[in-house]
Design an enzyme around this catalytic site. Structure first.
Site, mmCIF file in Angstrom:
data_model
loop_
_atom_site.group_PDB
_atom_site.id
_atom_site.type_symbol
_atom_site.label_atom_id
_atom_site.label_comp_id
_atom_site.label_asym_id
_atom_site.label_seq_id
_atom_site.Cartn_x
_atom_site.Cartn_y
_atom_site.Cartn_z
ATOM 1 N N CYS A 1 91.930 -13.556 -52.949
ATOM 2 C CA CYS A 1 91.782 -12.535 -52.795
ATOM 3 C C CYS A 1 90.363 -12.931 -52.551
ATOM 4 C CB CYS A 1 91.737 -11.549 -54.449
ATOM 5 S SG CYS A 1 93.722 -11.294 -54.516
ATOM 6 N N HIS B 1 86.571 -5.951 -54.180
ATOM 7 C CA HIS B 1 87.911 -6.682 -54.365
ATOM 8 C C HIS B 1 88.938 -5.355 -54.516
ATOM 9 C CE1 HIS B 1 91.849 -7.672 -53.927
ATOM 10 N NE2 HIS B 1 91.615 -8.804 -55.065
ATOM 11 N N ASN C 1 97.107 -3.622 -53.948
ATOM 12 C CA ASN C 1 96.051 -4.961 -54.374
ATOM 13 C C ASN C 1 96.525 -5.338 -52.730
ATOM 14 O OD1 ASN C 1 95.286 -7.089 -54.477
ATOM 15 N ND2 ASN C 1 95.410 -7.272 -57.219
HETATM 16 C C1 LIG Z 1 98.773 -6.767 -65.452
HETATM 17 C C2 LIG Z 1 97.802 -5.254 -67.151
HETATM 18 C C3 LIG Z 1 96.910 -3.819 -66.117
HETATM 19 C C4 LIG Z 1 98.575 -5.280 -68.031
HETATM 20 O O1 LIG Z 1 97.648 -4.986 -68.678
HETATM 21 P P1 LIG Z 1 98.216 -5.320 -69.983
HETATM 22 O O2 LIG Z 1 97.214 -3.744 -70.755
HETATM 23 O O3 LIG Z 1 97.430 -6.359 -70.494
HETATM 24 O O4 LIG Z 1 99.442 -5.059 -70.339
HETATM 25 P P2 LIG Z 1 99.950 -5.767 -71.056
HETATM 26 O O5 LIG Z 1 100.539 -7.247 -70.845
HETATM 27 O O6 LIG Z 1 99.177 -6.190 -72.562
HETATM 28 O O7 LIG Z 1 101.648 -4.937 -71.577
HETATM 29 C C5 LIG Z 1 100.894 -3.864 -72.464
HETATM 30 C C6 LIG Z 1 102.725 -3.178 -72.725
HETATM 31 O O8 LIG Z 1 103.067 -2.831 -71.380
HETATM 32 C C7 LIG Z 1 104.111 -3.343 -70.861
HETATM 33 N N1 LIG Z 1 104.132 -3.358 -69.175
HETATM 34 C C8 LIG Z 1 103.823 -3.977 -68.319
HETATM 35 N N2 LIG Z 1 103.650 -3.765 -67.202
HETATM 36 C C9 LIG Z 1 104.426 -2.962 -67.173
HETATM 37 C C10 LIG Z 1 104.267 -1.776 -66.422
HETATM 38 N N3 LIG Z 1 104.655 -1.968 -64.916
HETATM 39 N N4 LIG Z 1 105.623 -0.176 -66.831
HETATM 40 C C11 LIG Z 1 105.244 -0.160 -67.882
HETATM 41 N N5 LIG Z 1 105.464 -0.834 -68.707
HETATM 42 C C12 LIG Z 1 104.592 -1.879 -68.793
HETATM 43 C C13 LIG Z 1 104.362 -4.274 -71.694
HETATM 44 O O9 LIG Z 1 105.752 -4.985 -71.359
HETATM 45 C C14 LIG Z 1 103.655 -4.531 -72.927
HETATM 46 O O10 LIG Z 1 104.617 -3.402 -73.145
HETATM 47 P P3 LIG Z 1 104.241 -3.554 -75.562
HETATM 48 O O11 LIG Z 1 103.776 -3.190 -75.781
HETATM 49 O O12 LIG Z 1 106.609 -2.851 -75.568
HETATM 50 O O13 LIG Z 1 105.074 -5.327 -75.587
HETATM 51 C C15 LIG Z 1 95.945 -5.689 -67.187
HETATM 52 O O14 LIG Z 1 96.674 -6.999 -67.719
HETATM 53 C C16 LIG Z 1 95.610 -5.604 -65.679
HETATM 54 O O15 LIG Z 1 94.397 -5.341 -65.047
HETATM 55 N N6 LIG Z 1 95.531 -8.063 -65.224
HETATM 56 C C17 LIG Z 1 94.047 -7.789 -64.220
HETATM 57 C C18 LIG Z 1 95.226 -7.719 -63.070
HETATM 58 C C19 LIG Z 1 94.514 -8.048 -61.502
HETATM 59 O O16 LIG Z 1 93.473 -7.313 -62.094
HETATM 60 N N7 LIG Z 1 94.771 -8.910 -60.949
HETATM 61 C C20 LIG Z 1 94.692 -9.106 -59.688
HETATM 62 C C21 LIG Z 1 93.761 -9.943 -59.732
HETATM 63 S S1 LIG Z 1 93.511 -10.601 -58.196
#
Ligand SMILES: CC(C)(COP(=O)(O)OP(=O)(O)OC[C@H]1O[C@@H](n2cnc3c(N)ncnc32)[C@H](O)[C@@H]1OP(=O)(O)O)[C@@H](O)C(=O)NCCC(=O)NCCS
Length: 320
Positions: free
Chosen positions: A121, A246, A276
């Site tokens: 990215c 980004h 993204n």
């Molecule tokens: C990916 C991201 C949105 C996940 O959010 P988070 O708050 O970390 O979520 P978690 O992985 O802790 O999961 C929290 C809960 O949401 C749930 N969950 C995960 N994806 C889900 C989705 N698409 N829809 C609904 N629920 C979801 C999980 O299962 C978890 O449930 P639980 O509490 O019952 O176990 C976040 O980590 C993020 O934005 N990370 C950066 C990713 C990024 O920018 N990547 C690109 C880089 S170039």
């Protein structure tokens, strides 16, 4: 015996941008209809995405070609005068041949230097830095820089933590020699200790990520990169006309924009309707802002890319 080298110009500048996105729009509700166990409100509040675009009939190079054709047409520079093509991508389906040589051929660019660059990215910002260096050292006159990705080829639609985030598209820029410096010093770096935070599995062809590690790294790193890029270019954040990071996640974008303090800048938030698109996200968002007349020509714009590797790169550039 000394080796001679041509004298380079005083600077390099971005002359034009162009972008291409597939017609096929996939909303959060469409993903649910496909069987993804998610909900619209979760995606909007955690990532900021309402809809994204997936290529149905277009290949990665088809999208790169369409974006490049627009950037070249907007530049007024004939394709035949381009002598270097850099294609930033991390989603080619094969390692050989590279995509840049075929892309150049399709565009009618004859015998340019052509290489692909994988900094995920951060790829577009790396490629802008590479193009600027090539021009300023007299190694190239006119450079086509492209960010193009077809992430839908690498998505596992049973993994709701990734398939809701990524999307397809391409953006391109034409960069040329200039009497003034139009591309500031790049601030770039990497963190290979977190290499597995975003990776692809060859056996399943799927992209996987540790979302929380990426989130923590991005929110603790990218703001500092943005401030340093401004400082090294001699531009105060409140002098920026635009901030085009980004388009990874709306929460990350808003947090970094706040830390940066770019109080007078238009902030790119294209992720809401584009998802993204990795190396394509900066030139797509920026090209659209130009089309909407949001950034005056010749004003400073900060671009910052970050992602798998983990890698980052950012610089202040003058808008075309
Ligand atoms: C990916 C991201 C949105 C996940 O959010 P988070 O708050 O970390 O979520 P978690 O992985 O802790 O999961 C929290 C809960 O949401 C749930 N969950 C995960 N994806 C889900 C989705 N698409 N829809 C609904 N629920 C979801 C999980 O299962 C978890 O449930 P639980 O509490 O019952 O176990 C976040 O980590 C993020 O934005 N990370 C950066 C990713 C990024 O920018 N990547 C690109 C880089 S170039």
């Amino acid at each position: 015996m000394p080796i001679t080298t041509p004298a380079g110009p005083a600077g390099a500048r971005i002359v034009s941008l162009g972008h291409y996105q597939p017609d096929y729009v996939v909303t959060n509700h469409d993903l649910i209809a496909r069987g993804v166990e998610t909900d619209d409100e979760w995606i909007k509040s955690r990532v900021g995405i309402a809809e994204r675009r997936f290529a149905q009939h277009e290949s990665l190079l088809d999208m790169a070609e369409a974006a490049s054709s627009k950037a070249i047409a907007n530049s007024g520079i004939p394709a035949s005068d381009i002598d270097l093509v850099i294609l930033a991508t991390c989603t080619q389906l094969f390692a050989v041949p590279n995509g840049s040589a075929e892309l150049a051929h399709r565009l009618g660019i004859t015998s340019p230097g052509a290489y692909d660059l994988n900094a995920a990215c951060a790829g577009f910002a790396y490629a802008v830095a590479a193009a600027s260096s090539a021009i300023m050292t007299g190694q190239a006159r006119n450079v086509l820089v492209v960010g193009a990705e077809k992430l839908s080829d690498w998505l596992d639609f049973t993994d709701r933590t990734t398939c809701i985030i990524f999307a397809d598209g391409a953006g391109a820029a034409v960069i040329t020699a200039s009497d003034e410096i139009g591309i500031g010093p790049v601030v770039w770096g990497s963190d290979g200790a977190n290499a597995t935070a975003i990776s692809t599995r060859p056996e399943t062809h799927a992209l996987i990520q540790d979302g929380q590690t990426v989130y923590r790294w991005a929110t603790s790193t990218v703001g500092g990169v943005a401030l340093e890029a401004c400082e090294r270019a001699g531009v105060r954040p409140d002098e920026l006309a635009a901030f085009v990071p980004h388009q990874a996640n709306l929460r990350i974008i808003d947090m970094v924009a706040k830390k940066l303090g770019a109080t007078n800048a238009a902030i790119a938030r294209d992720i809401v309707t584009s998802g993204n698109t990795s190396s394509a996200s900066i030139p797509i968002a920026w090209s659209k802002m130009l089309e909407r007349g949001e950034i005056p020509s010749g004003r400073p714009v900060l671009i910052v890319g970050f992602g798998a590797g983990l890698t980052y790169a950012g610089q202040v550039v003058l808008s075309p």
